[in-house]
Design an enzyme around this catalytic site. Structure first.
Site, mmCIF file in Angstrom:
data_model
loop_
_atom_site.group_PDB
_atom_site.id
_atom_site.type_symbol
_atom_site.label_atom_id
_atom_site.label_comp_id
_atom_site.label_asym_id
_atom_site.label_seq_id
_atom_site.Cartn_x
_atom_site.Cartn_y
_atom_site.Cartn_z
ATOM 1 N N ASP A 14 39.831 18.133 4.773
ATOM 2 C CA ASP A 14 40.391 19.473 4.726
ATOM 3 C C ASP A 14 41.277 19.606 5.971
ATOM 4 O O ASP A 14 41.153 18.809 6.905
ATOM 5 C CB ASP A 14 39.260 20.501 4.742
ATOM 6 C CG ASP A 14 39.784 21.920 4.681
ATOM 7 O OD1 ASP A 14 40.745 22.163 3.940
ATOM 8 O OD2 ASP A 14 39.232 22.782 5.394
ATOM 9 N N ASP A 54 34.666 21.966 6.742
ATOM 10 C CA ASP A 54 33.940 22.785 7.712
ATOM 11 C C ASP A 54 32.542 23.144 7.234
ATOM 12 O O ASP A 54 31.787 23.783 7.947
ATOM 13 C CB ASP A 54 34.722 24.055 8.060
ATOM 14 C CG ASP A 54 35.024 24.911 6.837
ATOM 15 O OD1 ASP A 54 34.405 24.670 5.780
ATOM 16 O OD2 ASP A 54 35.872 25.810 6.935
ATOM 17 N N CYS A 93 0.840 -1.206 0.000
ATOM 18 C CA CYS A 93 0.000 0.000 0.000
ATOM 19 C C CYS A 93 0.872 1.251 0.000
ATOM 20 O O CYS A 93 0.590 2.223 -0.709
ATOM 21 C CB CYS A 93 -0.913 0.021 1.226
ATOM 22 S SG CYS A 93 -2.087 -1.341 1.296
#
Length: 711
Positions: free
Chosen positions: A408, A599, A21
């Site tokens: 990073d 960041d 369903c």
């Protein structure tokens, strides 16, 4: 509110319990005019819609409600408000209590029919009564489904199986199928509600009210009524309702619901506080800095609620598989019922119809359709408990296949708190003059390196001395200071590539009127758990860890050496970071995923290019929450390994459920075809397997144990 936010709607599908369903509702609602996309999450029973600009939300909701009721008479569509968490409203209704009482009475009649020495007609009447008591709703729903042409939902299949059993004289088996189906359905719902309640409790960060200070009085209002700039009072034991800044009072805050950290955080006048934190001991007066809809608690709740709309490939596969599996088994049942009596001499129709009925009971794919999304639901909830926000099952699935993690440097592996460690003026220059020129050249820069140079200068730079300020992305700045042309930046900007000597930090070279004036070295402290993070990633089976940075080679090598990274690429411009990431992606083995950790603010292109973008320290950062696929709410890179382990545990649970469910179902189908399986085995293959798979799904939120050399 942004335009995109205004085009998103989410609804609770109360009473939804059928996997097929859910798939049909998703498909039909997604095809409505005005709907850009639709997604139904069976685990949380939510319908997420993206509407087109010209859509009328109320009209779309009415059409969606009609579609839902057509597929399930008991389904009610209710809009979720902006702060409600998926999983609310899981209490037991009066209708549910009545249904439970009916099943208990049906079980008593069934037991009486089995145990008492009654005449055949009386036994049949007892079994029929127990079937109607337990499954009256199922039979009605099946009739409605049949009227609307939906003959492959579980209500219709169960009804045919029960009625067929009565037709061939197997009254006890027919009653047993319906009773055990409803009992299993009850336990499945309890298991699902338990999972949803655990996540609702986890995300119980939405405040109910705020104490607004106005005109010397304090009055209780809804958080939505508080405006930016208003002052609110937060008493001990209360949740902070909106983001703001402390103006009066000192206290300790419990931020565990946001960050997963149990250590309280101290605040005082001037401290920033986030909604969802709990004030532990002192009364605080807070000046509101964000309206309720933009506060941290609202954003996190919205993220968790919408995670179910981003489905993993496994979820999409199971949905498509169910669309073909059920019809295939049903048609096989029809063939099994009628072909052997026609083709095999002496084959009894009643015997083969009985075998076909077993096929029908086993044909429901509920174990898969329910347990797979519930596993991802549990995995996302388990990650949230540890301060890791995953935006969807697709990202959790990708995390389970990580090959390379790319970091990073600044603010990710290092604190981003710089200080000047060396000032080396060229001949004819002195330390103070060099710092003074550098501080003025960096006057308008918001970079942490610029801030450290201004701090080292001591005196406040004079804006009147600076003109012609220009930022050269990835290289540095150009400015005119006292009429002299000053360049402050890396070796590429200042033409010092050949003269640069190694330094244990970031080097800023200065030229004045084209002549070299000296260099300033700035060091950044490595985070305490950075080395541990890299080690935990390797223990979790990550093949390669790499750092991409625009910093100088000396600073990059120092961080790589001290943290244990496999490689470090230095002096990269933003575009070069993307190129390097694409190169790493090409080198990864087939199916291996690339994760970039930054960041969330300055690394948007790389975050977007990676298979999974992870933002560090996302707590309170709108940019981080928007940019990344996964947000680590604290400043600890080691939590990435926890996220990967949770993802792998979730993937493992999903595969266990798929293999177990399909294995048992196909085994019972084979046994039924040869007459070696009874209706009892069929009930276990449907209800029992679904229940076991759902219970197994509750394990998904726990991290998998660390394993060295996993790959």
């Amino acid at each position: 509110m942004s335009e995109m936010a205004a085009l998103k709607k989410q609804y609770l599908l109360e009473g939804l319990c059928c996997g097929s369903c859910a798939a049909e509702i998703e498909r039909e609602v997604g095809g409505l005019d005005g709907v850009s996309s639709a997604s139904v999450d069976l685990a949380s029973k939510t319908l997420s819609l993206k509407l087109k600009e010209n859509a009328e939300p109320k009209a779309v909701a009415e059409q969606a409600g009609r579609i839902a009721r057509r597929h399930g008479p008991g389904i009610v569509l209710r809009e979720l408000d902006a702060g409600a968490a998926a999983g609310e409203g899981t209490g037991v209704s009066g209708r549910a209590k009545l249904r439970r009482a009916a099943v208990i009475l049906a079980a008593a009649l069934f037991a009486a029919g089995l145990a008492l020495p009654l005449a055949g007609g009386v036994k049949a009447a007892l079994f029929l009564a127990s079937s109607l008591l337990a499954g009256g709703e199922v039979l009605i729903a099946a009739a409605r489904s049949c009227v609307h042409g939906h003959v492959f939902d579980e209500n219709f299949l169960m009804s045919v199986a029960v009625l067929g059993a009565f037709a061939v004289g197997e009254y006890a088996e027919g009653a047993a199928v319906m009773i055990f189906y409803r009992v299993g359905e009850y336990f499945e719902d309890r298991a699902v509600d338990r999972s949803k309640r655990s996540i609702s409790a986890l995300m119980d960060i939405r405040p109910d009210s705020a104490n607004l200070k106005a005109g010397g009085a304090v009055r209780r209002v809804r958080p939505e009524e508080v405006a930016v700039g208003d002052s609110i009072l937060v008493r001990p034991g209360e949740k902070i309702p909106l983001d703001g800044r402390v103006t009066e009072g000192c206290s300790l805050l419990d931020t565990s619901a946001l960050t997963g950290e149990s250590l309280p955080r101290s605040v005082e006048p001037g401290s920033e506080v986030l909604s969802g934190s709990v004030n532990l001991n002192g009364a605080l007066t807070v000046e509101v800095t964000k309206e309720f809809g933009e506060s941290t608690a609202s954003k996190i709740l919205d993220l968790v609620r919408n995670a179910g709309s981003r489905k993993a490939r496994a979820e999409n596969f199971i949905t498509k598989f169910a669309r073909y599996y059920t019809p295939a088994v049903v048609f096989s049942a029809v063939a099994l019922a009628f072909l052997p009596p026609l083709l095999v001499p002496g084959a009894a129709l009643s015997e083969w119809v009985h075998r076909a009925l077993i096929f029908l009971v086993v044909s429901c794919p509920c174990a898969l359709v329910l347990s797979v999304p519930l596993s991802f639901f549990g995995g996302i909830g388990g990650a949230s408990r540890r301060g890791i926000l995953v935006k969807g099952g697709n990202y959790l699935e990708a995390l389970s296949r990580v090959d390379t993690v790319v970091f990073d440097k600044t603010g990710t592996l290092t604190r981003g708190s710089f200080e000047v460690t060396e000032v080396s003026p060229a001949e004819g220059w002195d330390r103070e003059t060099l710092l003074d020129l550098a501080a003025h050249a960096e006057l308008y820069s918001s970079h942490p390196i610029a801030a450290s140079i201004r701090a080292a200068c001591g005196s406040r730079p004079d804006p009147a001395r600076v003109s012609g300020y220009e930022v050269i992305p990835g290289k540095g700045v150009r400015a005119s200071v006292d009429g002299r042309a000053v360049l402050a930046g890396n070796a590429a900007l200042t033409g010092m590539e050949n003269a640069a000597s190694p330094a244990a930090g970031t080097v800023v070279f200065l030229t004045v009127d084209g002549a070299y004036a000296g260099r300033i070295v700035i060091a950044d402290e490595i985070k305490p758990d950075a080395a541990q993070a890299v080690q935990k990633l390797k223990e979790a089976g990550v093949r390669r860890t790499v750092m991409l940075t625009g910093d100088c080679r000396g600073a990059a090598d120092r961080v790589a050496r001290e943290t244990g990274l496999d490689a470090a690429c230095a002096e990269l411009l933003p575009a070069q970071k993307v190129e390097k990431l694409e190169e790493l992606s090409r080198e990864a083995p087939a199916g291996g995923k690339i994760v970039f950790v930054g960041d969330g603010i300055n690394d948007a292109p790389v975050l977007a290019r990676a298979d999974v973008g992870v933002a560090m320290g996302g707590i309170g950062s709108d940019a981080a929450i928007e940019a990344a696929d996964v947000v680590l709410m604290t400043d600890e890179p080691s939590k990435l390994a926890d996220a990967i382990r949770i993802a792998r545990r979730t993937h493992s649970v999903v595969m266990q459920n798929v293999v177990f469910a399909l294995g048992v179902k196909f085994a019972v189908l084979a046994l039924a075809a040869f007459g070696a399986a009874t209706m009892w085995e069929a009930v276990f293959a449907d209800v029992g397997v679904a229940l076991i798979a759902v219970l197994n799904s509750l394990r998904a939120g726990k991290p998998a144990p660390a394993r060295r050399n996993e790959r």
